[in-house]
Design an enzyme around this catalytic site. Structure first.
Site, PDB file in Angstrom:
ATOM      1  N   PRO A 135       0.791  -1.227   0.000  1.00  0.00           N
ATOM      2  CA  PRO A 135       0.000   0.000   0.000  1.00  0.00           C
ATOM      3  C   PRO A 135       0.826   1.281   0.000  1.00  0.00           C
ATOM      4  O   PRO A 135       1.872   1.361   0.639  1.00  0.00           O
ATOM      5  CB  PRO A 135      -0.808  -0.100   1.301  1.00  0.00           C
ATOM      6  CG  PRO A 135      -0.070  -1.058   2.147  1.00  0.00           C
ATOM      7  CD  PRO A 135       0.575  -2.032   1.199  1.00  0.00           C
ATOM      8  N   ASN A 136       0.305   2.242  -0.737  1.00  0.00           N
ATOM      9  CA  ASN A 136       0.831   3.619  -0.823  1.00  0.00           C
ATOM     10  C   ASN A 136       2.116   3.730  -1.634  1.00  0.00           C
ATOM     11  O   ASN A 136       2.565   4.849  -1.892  1.00  0.00           O
ATOM     12  CB  ASN A 136       1.031   4.227   0.576  1.00  0.00           C
ATOM     13  CG  ASN A 136      -0.267   4.281   1.359  1.00  0.00           C
ATOM     14  OD1 ASN A 136      -1.257   4.810   0.852  1.00  0.00           O
ATOM     15  ND2 ASN A 136      -0.295   3.700   2.543  1.00  0.00           N
TER      16      ASN A 136
ATOM     17  N   ARG B 257       5.127  11.054  -2.405  1.00  0.00           N
ATOM     18  CA  ARG B 257       4.823  10.693  -1.021  1.00  0.00           C
ATOM     19  C   ARG B 257       6.049  10.941  -0.125  1.00  0.00           C
ATOM     20  O   ARG B 257       7.082  10.291  -0.307  1.00  0.00           O
ATOM     21  CB  ARG B 257       4.464   9.204  -0.971  1.00  0.00           C
ATOM     22  CG  ARG B 257       4.271   8.658   0.415  1.00  0.00           C
ATOM     23  CD  ARG B 257       4.206   7.134   0.399  1.00  0.00           C
ATOM     24  NE  ARG B 257       3.953   6.639   1.740  1.00  0.00           N
ATOM     25  CZ  ARG B 257       4.180   5.406   2.138  1.00  0.00           C
ATOM     26  NH1 ARG B 257       4.648   4.519   1.280  1.00  0.00           N
ATOM     27  NH2 ARG B 257       3.940   5.050   3.375  1.00  0.00           N
TER      28      ARG B 257
ATOM     29  N   TYR C 100      11.126   8.922   1.448  1.00  0.00           N
ATOM     30  CA  TYR C 100      11.152   7.879   0.415  1.00  0.00           C
ATOM     31  C   TYR C 100      11.852   8.300  -0.877  1.00  0.00           C
ATOM     32  O   TYR C 100      11.970   7.499  -1.803  1.00  0.00           O
ATOM     33  CB  TYR C 100       9.716   7.429   0.101  1.00  0.00           C
ATOM     34  CG  TYR C 100       9.023   6.822   1.302  1.00  0.00           C
ATOM     35  CD1 TYR C 100       9.482   5.636   1.871  1.00  0.00           C
ATOM     36  CD2 TYR C 100       7.916   7.442   1.894  1.00  0.00           C
ATOM     37  CE1 TYR C 100       8.874   5.082   2.980  1.00  0.00           C
ATOM     38  CE2 TYR C 100       7.296   6.898   3.014  1.00  0.00           C
ATOM     39  CZ  TYR C 100       7.781   5.719   3.546  1.00  0.00           C
ATOM     40  OH  TYR C 100       7.172   5.165   4.655  1.00  0.00           O
TER      41      TYR C 100
ATOM     42  N   ASN D 226       8.065  -5.592  -0.817  1.00  0.00           N
ATOM     43  CA  ASN D 226       7.933  -4.406   0.024  1.00  0.00           C
ATOM     44  C   ASN D 226       6.469  -4.343   0.420  1.00  0.00           C
ATOM     45  O   ASN D 226       5.620  -3.875  -0.351  1.00  0.00           O
ATOM     46  CB  ASN D 226       8.361  -3.130  -0.719  1.00  0.00           C
ATOM     47  CG  ASN D 226       8.333  -1.911   0.217  1.00  0.00           C
ATOM     48  OD1 ASN D 226       7.777  -1.977   1.316  1.00  0.00           O
ATOM     49  ND2 ASN D 226       8.924  -0.813  -0.221  1.00  0.00           N
TER      50      ASN D 226
ATOM     51  N   ALA E 260       3.083  -0.728   4.901  1.00  0.00           N
ATOM     52  CA  ALA E 260       2.590  -0.739   6.283  1.00  0.00           C
ATOM     53  C   ALA E 260       2.094  -2.120   6.726  1.00  0.00           C
ATOM     54  O   ALA E 260       2.086  -2.414   7.932  1.00  0.00           O
ATOM     55  CB  ALA E 260       1.473   0.290   6.438  1.00  0.00           C
TER      56      ALA E 260
ATOM     57  N   ASP F  68       1.490 -15.457   6.980  1.00  0.00           N
ATOM     58  CA  ASP F  68       1.025 -16.830   6.791  1.00  0.00           C
ATOM     59  C   ASP F  68       1.104 -17.251   5.320  1.00  0.00           C
ATOM     60  O   ASP F  68       1.389 -18.414   5.020  1.00  0.00           O
ATOM     61  CB  ASP F  68      -0.415 -16.991   7.301  1.00  0.00           C
ATOM     62  CG  ASP F  68      -0.496 -17.056   8.818  1.00  0.00           C
ATOM     63  OD1 ASP F  68       0.565 -17.128   9.475  1.00  0.00           O
ATOM     64  OD2 ASP F  68      -1.624 -17.028   9.355  1.00  0.00           O
TER      65      ASP F  68
ATOM     66  N   GLU G  78      12.584  -9.458   2.144  1.00  0.00           N
ATOM     67  CA  GLU G  78      11.823  -8.310   2.653  1.00  0.00           C
ATOM     68  C   GLU G  78      12.593  -7.033   2.337  1.00  0.00           C
ATOM     69  O   GLU G  78      13.795  -6.950   2.603  1.00  0.00           O
ATOM     70  CB  GLU G  78      11.637  -8.450   4.170  1.00  0.00           C
ATOM     71  CG  GLU G  78      10.949  -7.249   4.781  1.00  0.00           C
ATOM     72  CD  GLU G  78      10.761  -7.383   6.295  1.00  0.00           C
ATOM     73  OE1 GLU G  78      11.040  -8.461   6.868  1.00  0.00           O
ATOM     74  OE2 GLU G  78      10.336  -6.376   6.906  1.00  0.00           O
TER      75      GLU G  78
ATOM     76  N   HIS H  79      12.555  -2.621   2.268  1.00  0.00           N
ATOM     77  CA  HIS H  79      11.989  -1.306   2.587  1.00  0.00           C
ATOM     78  C   HIS H  79      12.923  -0.236   2.049  1.00  0.00           C
ATOM     79  O   HIS H  79      14.151  -0.355   2.177  1.00  0.00           O
ATOM     80  CB  HIS H  79      11.825  -1.127   4.099  1.00  0.00           C
ATOM     81  CG  HIS H  79      10.990  -2.206   4.700  1.00  0.00           C
ATOM     82  ND1 HIS H  79       9.620  -2.227   4.591  1.00  0.00           N
ATOM     83  CD2 HIS H  79      11.340  -3.335   5.362  1.00  0.00           C
ATOM     84  CE1 HIS H  79       9.165  -3.313   5.176  1.00  0.00           C
ATOM     85  NE2 HIS H  79      10.178  -4.011   5.651  1.00  0.00           N
TER      86      HIS H  79
ATOM     87  N   SER I 167      13.044   2.860   3.257  1.00  0.00           N
ATOM     88  CA  SER I 167      13.552   3.571   4.434  1.00  0.00           C
ATOM     89  C   SER I 167      14.131   2.568   5.435  1.00  0.00           C
ATOM     90  O   SER I 167      13.846   1.368   5.363  1.00  0.00           O
ATOM     91  CB  SER I 167      12.416   4.366   5.083  1.00  0.00           C
ATOM     92  OG  SER I 167      11.401   3.488   5.537  1.00  0.00           O
TER      93      SER I 167
ATOM     94  N   ARG J 279      13.143   4.572  12.477  1.00  0.00           N
ATOM     95  CA  ARG J 279      11.925   5.393  12.420  1.00  0.00           C
ATOM     96  C   ARG J 279      11.065   5.161  13.660  1.00  0.00           C
ATOM     97  O   ARG J 279      11.551   4.746  14.690  1.00  0.00           O
ATOM     98  CB  ARG J 279      11.187   5.095  11.103  1.00  0.00           C
ATOM     99  CG  ARG J 279      12.035   5.457   9.874  1.00  0.00           C
ATOM    100  CD  ARG J 279      11.291   5.224   8.587  1.00  0.00           C
ATOM    101  NE  ARG J 279      10.100   6.090   8.501  1.00  0.00           N
ATOM    102  CZ  ARG J 279       9.126   5.905   7.616  1.00  0.00           C
ATOM    103  NH1 ARG J 279       9.188   4.907   6.746  1.00  0.00           N
ATOM    104  NH2 ARG J 279       8.078   6.727   7.599  1.00  0.00           N
TER     105      ARG J 279
HETATM  106  C1  DQA Z   1       8.135   1.064   3.795  1.00  0.00           C
HETATM  107  C2  DQA Z   1       8.239   1.276   5.302  1.00  0.00           C
HETATM  108  C3  DQA Z   1       6.892   1.073   5.975  1.00  0.00           C
HETATM  109  O1  DQA Z   1       7.009   1.303   7.373  1.00  0.00           O
HETATM  110  C4  DQA Z   1       5.876   2.037   5.398  1.00  0.00           C
HETATM  111  O2  DQA Z   1       4.603   1.801   5.978  1.00  0.00           O
HETATM  112  C5  DQA Z   1       5.805   2.002   3.917  1.00  0.00           C
HETATM  113  C6  DQA Z   1       7.050   1.911   3.165  1.00  0.00           C
HETATM  114  C7  DQA Z   1       9.453   1.413   3.076  1.00  0.00           C
HETATM  115  O3  DQA Z   1       9.606   1.024   1.920  1.00  0.00           O
HETATM  116  O4  DQA Z   1      10.311   2.097   3.652  1.00  0.00           O
HETATM  117  O5  DQA Z   1       4.750   2.145   3.330  1.00  0.00           O
HETATM  118  O6  DQA Z   1       7.856  -0.315   3.545  1.00  0.00           O
END
Ligand code: DQA
Length: 148
Positions: A11-12, A19, A24, A75, A78, A88, A99, A101, A103, A108
């Site tokens: 998401p996002n 954003r 980011y 990624n 949230a 799961d 995994e 990210h 950031s 954070r």
């Molecule tokens: C994120 C870090 C998450 O905490 C955040 O909710 C995101 C982006 C990152 O790529 O740094 O949406 O996954």
């Protein structure tokens, strides 16, 4: 046959570029897709790239990846910090997942320090911005080679 990997974004992340650029960066998700395509070419692997704002769609994508892809760069945005369902799904498919990210989640807010998926992935890459995607692809392909 060449290996195939899925780059899955939560998401996002469709809003990357505008954003919170101080967190980011200004690279858009389509810029990142282009970076990943170049990296996939260089690695000689095929790649699918997708983004969804919906938890269930991400679970479905992980299920569909089984039998289609050899591994996943995820990624989860949230949902990393909230989703037992995504954790799961990773356990259920037993696909190797990196995994990722943009950031450094550990530098954070406290609520971002815990990842529900960290315990079921191969490893975590965070804090390198868009550059983390090709790093994660390298890590996944190396891991798949070691797995053989
Ligand atoms: C994120 C870090 C998450 O905490 C955040 O909710 C995101 C982006 C990152 O790529 O740094 O949406 O996954």
């Amino acid at each position: 046959m060449s290996q195939s990997i899925l780059i899955l974004n939560g998401p996002n992340l469709n809003l990357l570029g505008t954003r919170q650029p101080e967190v980011y960066g200004t690279t858009t998700l389509s810029d990142i897709e282009a970076i990943c395509m170049r990296k996939a070419d260089a690695l000689g692997v095929s790649m699918s790239f997708m983004q969804s704002n919906h938890e269930g769609a991400l679970v479905d994508a992980l299920h569909d990846a089984k039998g289609t892809h050899d591994g996943v760069v995820l990624n989860a945005g949230a949902y990393t910090h909230t989703s037992v369902a995504i954790r799961d799904a990773i356990s259920a498919t037993m696909l190797p997942v990196i995994e990722l990210h943009l950031s450094n989640i550990h530098a954070r807010e406290e609520f971002r320090h815990h990842s529900h998926i960290a315990a079921v992935v191969v490893g975590q890459i965070c804090g390198f911005g868009a550059q983390g995607y090709p790093l994660a692809m390298d890590a996944l392909i190396t891991h798949l080679g070691e797995d053989k």
